[in-house]
Scaffold this active site. Structure first.
Site, short mmCIF file in Angstrom:
data_model
loop_
_atom_site.label_atom_id
_atom_site.label_comp_id
_atom_site.label_asym_id
_atom_site.label_seq_id
_atom_site.Cartn_x
_atom_site.Cartn_y
_atom_site.Cartn_z
N HIS A 149 0.80 -1.38 -0.11
CA HIS A 149 0.07 0.10 -0.01
C HIS A 149 0.85 1.31 0.05
O HIS A 149 0.36 2.15 -0.30
CB HIS A 149 -0.96 0.21 1.10
CG HIS A 149 -0.33 0.39 2.37
ND1 HIS A 149 0.20 -0.59 3.36
CD2 HIS A 149 -0.43 1.54 3.13
CE1 HIS A 149 0.53 0.07 4.38
NE2 HIS A 149 0.32 1.14 4.24
N GLU A 205 3.40 5.23 -3.51
CA GLU A 205 3.58 6.60 -2.92
C GLU A 205 4.88 6.98 -2.47
O GLU A 205 5.21 7.93 -2.72
CB GLU A 205 2.54 6.87 -1.69
CG GLU A 205 2.74 8.10 -1.08
CD GLU A 205 2.12 7.99 0.43
OE1 GLU A 205 2.06 8.94 1.14
OE2 GLU A 205 1.57 6.83 0.94
N ASP A 206 5.49 5.94 -2.02
CA ASP A 206 6.95 6.33 -1.24
C ASP A 206 8.21 5.61 -1.57
O ASP A 206 9.32 5.64 -1.18
CB ASP A 206 6.87 5.86 0.37
CG ASP A 206 5.68 6.79 1.01
OD1 ASP A 206 5.68 7.91 0.58
OD2 ASP A 206 5.00 6.27 1.89
N ASP A 232 -4.24 0.41 8.45
CA ASP A 232 -3.02 1.16 8.45
C ASP A 232 -3.04 2.08 9.55
O ASP A 232 -2.04 2.47 10.14
CB ASP A 232 -3.06 2.12 7.06
CG ASP A 232 -1.69 3.03 6.93
OD1 ASP A 232 -0.62 2.58 7.36
OD2 ASP A 232 -1.90 4.40 6.46
N ASP A 240 -24.15 0.88 34.07
CA ASP A 240 -24.03 -0.21 32.87
C ASP A 240 -22.61 -0.12 32.27
O ASP A 240 -22.34 0.50 31.25
CB ASP A 240 -25.38 0.14 31.78
CG ASP A 240 -25.36 1.58 31.44
OD1 ASP A 240 -24.76 2.42 31.97
OD2 ASP A 240 -25.74 1.77 30.25
#
Length: 768
Positions: A120, A124-125, A187, A307
């Site tokens: 993923h 992008e990187d 992620d 509760d």
């Protein structure tokens, strides 16, 4: 990755993981011998190293037909692409996508989703490209990786991006394949588990974003276990004192009364055995944040909240669910108004369960959820159950919702709507509310959030019915339009020709659908007036920036802010749905508006330690020139109050949290917002005159809201950005002197009921 975790990046924030829960031992929300203390109270262990064989073995455990060679290829490709990239701790960066993949494997997701998790961050990187991923792993996986990349690039954490727009972007960007959202949520989950290594201000920023966007989104998708874990980890960052206090109270309860979870679980099993009902029982104490939210909603202390324990009963058949309910109610007294039957009326994400609350052993109030195994699978995985496997085959669960239909239902009303704030209301404001089910006179069921009114009911049927509503009958009796509807009631809407929506309906309505429809109608009704007002507001804002509000400038700003044209832009400005300052910034984002001798915003207050940030208290809105004092929040900075603010009485018994402060001497920036309430004559040009008066004093209007509209006068609340007390005095004097202004008041609502999140300083907060 979320943009901040590589040591090779210039601004690395992520470091060694804190002591966190293991990804391999990820809880899915079913409590297996759960401790009585809330999750996070006990000592936890560091994350184990996940090997390639660990991940593949996990996937094969639920999907023996998995494409093992493709998984190994994805692992090696991801490892190679991220080679040389490290987390700040020195760990190879690839440990992060591996952890994300394991989270999804724990949810028994399909191969495409697992591989997307491993890849993923590659496009992008790293040097990897979409074409390379497509050629090696196919178009489906390449599109999923591309979708996650686009989500990351949405800049959801940007201070310039409104939260409402973030929600809209998330939904629209993932409408093609919801698995993109599942990877993004996993992620974020892993990054929150390792958040302790970030800088404090970065932790606050990520935690706020998680609490506001990702946790609600996980809940809306039916992934309650993930929502609860994300909320609790964000709560640990945003309000550690409150969380620690709740955990300590649990410890005291356990010392005083023993292990109530095991005791009540034993009671339930005994009751089911007596009735011949085969069932599993899982019990747990609720998460600290869940308890805190109930305390805030009900305005109760911990000792008043009863509760705090929840139990899940898992049966074999639908009939057994109702038999179990009967057995529970025979043994213990039920709590009125706490029964919900989501089996006969399931939620839109496929959730089915019977909910009830009873006074169990020792009078302790407990919540019980009753469901079958099939229902439980959907309750745990939500919409994600569509891709899950069981016994080596894709799940054939009759309760699983088709994700394409679910996302279409969620977004269909907003594809044409450019009002991001209304989108937020519809999507977010109903996120945590239980539903009520009411009937039309013909017996059709209308689902509404708890607290809904006949106005919400009318708009749920049709916008035309809502607009023409003049009254309502509930169970045959005429009731006011502000009546809160209850489960099972029959509602008849009375309509009349010529009836139109009233401005007061916005405060009566609960659902975003009703509020949006009312606002749209009012906006169109006052269209010409709003456009004139918007024109005046933008003219003043541009002049304050040393620019001109030309037709071309307005058209450019409209395109930048995603409006159809300049007229739509001015309409929204005049209706106070966006500010004139936002219009200027859309064209001139880097415009420097302050003088060289102005004091930097972060240095506006004297008396803070070097590592402390601050935020002006919204209750008293102190400005430079007024005496101030600060209240500290551990690790979160200082809230600055006016010395005479009544809210300070809450901290009288905590003198160690008080900080002696004063404003820096010199010229401050005009960024200190003050709320003014005005009554002005309902004459032509008056609103424009008011805006001009404020602009002539070199002050900016950051928000404007109509509180009341009469034939002769308007009541307004205007938020004005000023430099200091003297600047505020000049603005108020100019307004008070105008013959069309009949009254003027500075609002200092010291009794406003602030939530814990509103009371905390923003990351890197200054005096803004």
């Amino acid at each position: 990755m979320e943009g901040s975790d590589k040591a090779s990046a210039a601004a690395n924030d992520q470091g060694p993981p804190d002591v966190t829960r293991s990804d391999v031992a990820l809880s899915t929300g079913v409590d297996n011998n759960a401790p009585t203390l809330p999750a996070g109270a006990a000592q936890v262990v560091p994350e184990p190293l996940i090997t390639q064989d660990d991940l593949i073995a996990r996937v094969r455990s639920y999907n023996p037909a998995t494409n093992e060679s493709l998984l190994r290829d994805a692992w090696e490709f991801g490892r190679l692409m991220h080679d040389g990239q490290y987390r700040h701790s020195g760990e190879p960066y690839f440990t992060h996508p591996v952890a994300v993949a394991m989270i999804l494997a724990q949810q028994q997701m399909d191969d495409a989703t697992i591989i997307t998790a491993l890849l993923h961050d590659t496009v992008e990187d790293t040097r990897a490209t979409y074409a390379e991923v497509e050629a090696r792993f196919g178009a489906v996986i390449a599109d999923l990786v591309d979708g996650v990349t686009k989500l990351t690039n949405l800049q959801l954490h940007s201070a310039e991006t409104k939260q409402a727009e973030n929600f809209r972007k998330l939904i629209m960007a993932t409408s093609r394949d919801l698995r993109v959202t599942l990877v993004k949520l996993a992620d974020r989950l892993h990054n929150m588990r390792t958040i302790a290594s970030m800088r404090p201000e970065k932790q606050v920023k990520k935690a706020r974003e998680t609490m506001d966007i990702y946790a609600p989104l996980a809940g809306r998708m039916g992934m309650q276990w993930m929502r609860e874990e994300l909320e609790d980890m964000a709560f640990r960052v945003l309000n550690p004192e409150a969380r620690d206090s709740i955990i300590q109270r649990f410890s005291l309860i356990q010392q005083e009364s023993g292990d109530l979870v095991d005791q009540i679980k034993t009671d339930l099993l005994a009751e089911f055995e007596k009735s011949g009902i085969p069932a599993e029982v899982h019990g747990r104490a609720k998460k600290p944040y869940s308890i805190w939210r109930k305390m805030q909603e009900k305005d109760q202390s911990f000792s008043q909240l009863s509760d705090i324990y929840g139990f899940r009963v898992i049966t074999k058949t639908d009939v057994d669910c109702y038999r179990a309910l009967g057995a529970i109610h025979q043994r213990w007294r039920s709590v009125p108004g706490r029964f919900k039957d989501y089996i006969s009326q399931p939620k839109s994400n496929g959730y089915r369960s019977i909910h009830t609350a009873v006074s169990a052993r020792g009078g302790k109030r407990v919540e019980v959820q009753i469901r079958t195994r099939e229902m439980h699978e959907v309750a745990e995985a939500g919409v994600a159950a569509h891709w899950s496997y069981r016994d080596g085959e894709p799940v054939q669960n009759r309760f699983v919702v088709d994700p394409a239909r679910w996302i279409a239902q969620l977004s269909e009303r907003f594809e044409e709507d450019q009002d991001h704030d209304e989108f937020l209301e519809t999507f977010k404001l109903e996120m945590y509310q239980d539903q009520v089910f009411c009937f039309t006179p013909k017996g059709e069921v209308i689902k509404l959030p708890q607290g809904a009114t006949p106005i919400d009911f009318a708009y749920a049927i049709h916008t035309r019915i809502g607009h023409a509503c003049v009254g309502a009958k509930v169970d045959g009796l005429r009731v006011p339009l502000w009546t809160r509807l209850k489960n099972g009631q029959s509602v008849e809407i009375i309509i009349a020709d010529g009836q139109t929506p009233q401005a007061t309906w916005i405060d009566i309505a609960v659902t975003g659908r009703a509020k949006s429809a009312i606002r749209r109608w009012l906006r169109e009704k006052d269209r010409d007036r709003f456009i004139k007002l918007g024109t005046e507001l933008t003219r003043v804002a541009f002049e304050n920036a040393g620019k001109k509000s030309t037709d071309k400038a307005l058209a450019t700003a409209a395109r930048a802010l995603a409006f159809e044209n300049a007229e739509q832009l001015l309409l929204r400005v005049g209706a106070a749905e966006i500010t004139a300052r936002e219009v200027v910034r859309a064209i001139y984002p880097d415009l420097k508006l302050r003088d060289a001798n102005e004091i930097d915003a972060e240095k506006a207050v004297v008396g803070l330690s070097p590592d402390q940030s601050f935020r002006r208290a919204p209750c008293c809105q102190p400005v430079p020139g007024e005496r101030i004092v600060g209240i500290t929040f551990r690790g979160q900075g200082v809230i600055v109050h006016a010395i005479d603010c009544p809210a300070l009485s809450e901290y009288e018994d905590q003198p160690d949290r008080w900080v002696d402060l004063r404003w820096q001497e010199g010229q401050h920036r005009a960024i200190n917002t003050v709320s003014l309430e005005l009554s002005v004559a309902n004459d032509a040009g008056v609103l424009g005159r008011v805006c001009t008066l404020i602009g002539e004093q070199d002050a900016n209007i950051s928000d404007l809201d109509f509180l009341d509209r009469k034939l002769d006068f308007y009541s307004l609340r205007i938020d004005v950005d000023v430099r200091d007390a003297e600047h505020l005095h000049r603005v108020m004097t100019a307004l008070d002197a105008d013959s069309h202004v009949s009254s003027l008041l500075r609002l200092r609502d010291a009794h406003r009921n602030l939530s814990w999140s509103a009371a905390l300083p923003a990351a890197g907060a200054t005096g803004h």
